[in-house]
Design a protein around this motif. Sequence first.
Motif, short mmCIF file in Angstrom:
data_model
loop_
_atom_site.label_atom_id
_atom_site.label_comp_id
_atom_site.label_asym_id
_atom_site.label_seq_id
_atom_site.Cartn_x
_atom_site.Cartn_y
_atom_site.Cartn_z
N PRO A 134 -0.81 -3.53 4.78
CA PRO A 134 -1.62 -3.91 5.93
C PRO A 134 -0.90 -4.91 6.82
O PRO A 134 -0.03 -5.65 6.36
N ARG A 140 -1.79 -0.98 11.34
CA ARG A 140 -1.03 -0.66 10.14
C ARG A 140 0.08 0.35 10.49
O ARG A 140 -0.18 1.36 11.13
N GLU A 142 1.62 2.95 9.20
CA GLU A 142 1.49 3.87 8.08
C GLU A 142 2.05 5.25 8.40
O GLU A 142 1.62 6.25 7.82
#
Length: 241
Positions: A134, A140, A142
């Motif tokens: 995070p 984020r 990701e």
Amino acid sequence: MTGKAAIQWKLRYIEAFNALEAAALDRQAELAREAGYRQGREETLALPAVKKERQAGYLAGMKEGEKLQKGRDQRSFTYWATLWLSECWRVARDGSPLLVFTDWRQLPSLTDAIQAAGWLWRGVVVWQKPSARPMIGEFRREAEFLVYGSKGKPHAHTRHCFPGVFKYAVNTAAKVHITGKPLALLQDLIGIVAEGGTVLDHFLGGGTTAHAALLTGRKCIGVELSPDYAKLSAQRLLEVE
């Protein structure tokens, strides 16, 4: 307490509360990092001896990679990428697909480089990593990206429509190279190559691309600068059934 004094007191209260909240969030993030570190260390300690050796090679490879990347800015990266992408274009057959992993920092430069090397840019594929850490106060990070191209008009070998987003978590404990990718992800991506065809991986690393190629009925040519990783890849591929 009324008037100006009351307003000043409220402002000081808000500042103190914000500072307390920030400290709590920082501590929460620190605990999360520590928990992740402990979990990763426990998984690493539980690995068989052969995998511990691979982890040692992974750390050595990180240092070697840092030496190679030191001092390379965006402009030099673009020029460097154009050089090896041009060689890939030279040896590829007409219609061959191209997939190159990158993160958000090098994405603009890489899309320039593949076109400068002669490839036809056809889009960007997303690899979503739900296990990404995070980022407090930020989005984020990701996802990694694959710049997708072809040498001229692509030769479709199937009627299958491939997705534009692939969701696979990173198994850190199983990685043997700093840029190692999940085997299942590479098996999915290699589907863009016809069965029996040849995959070229010009940064072989730990050999996962070659592993995926063998499992899916493709051949693979791998190029690796590090002698240690070249040896490790060969050992891993001998274990493929």
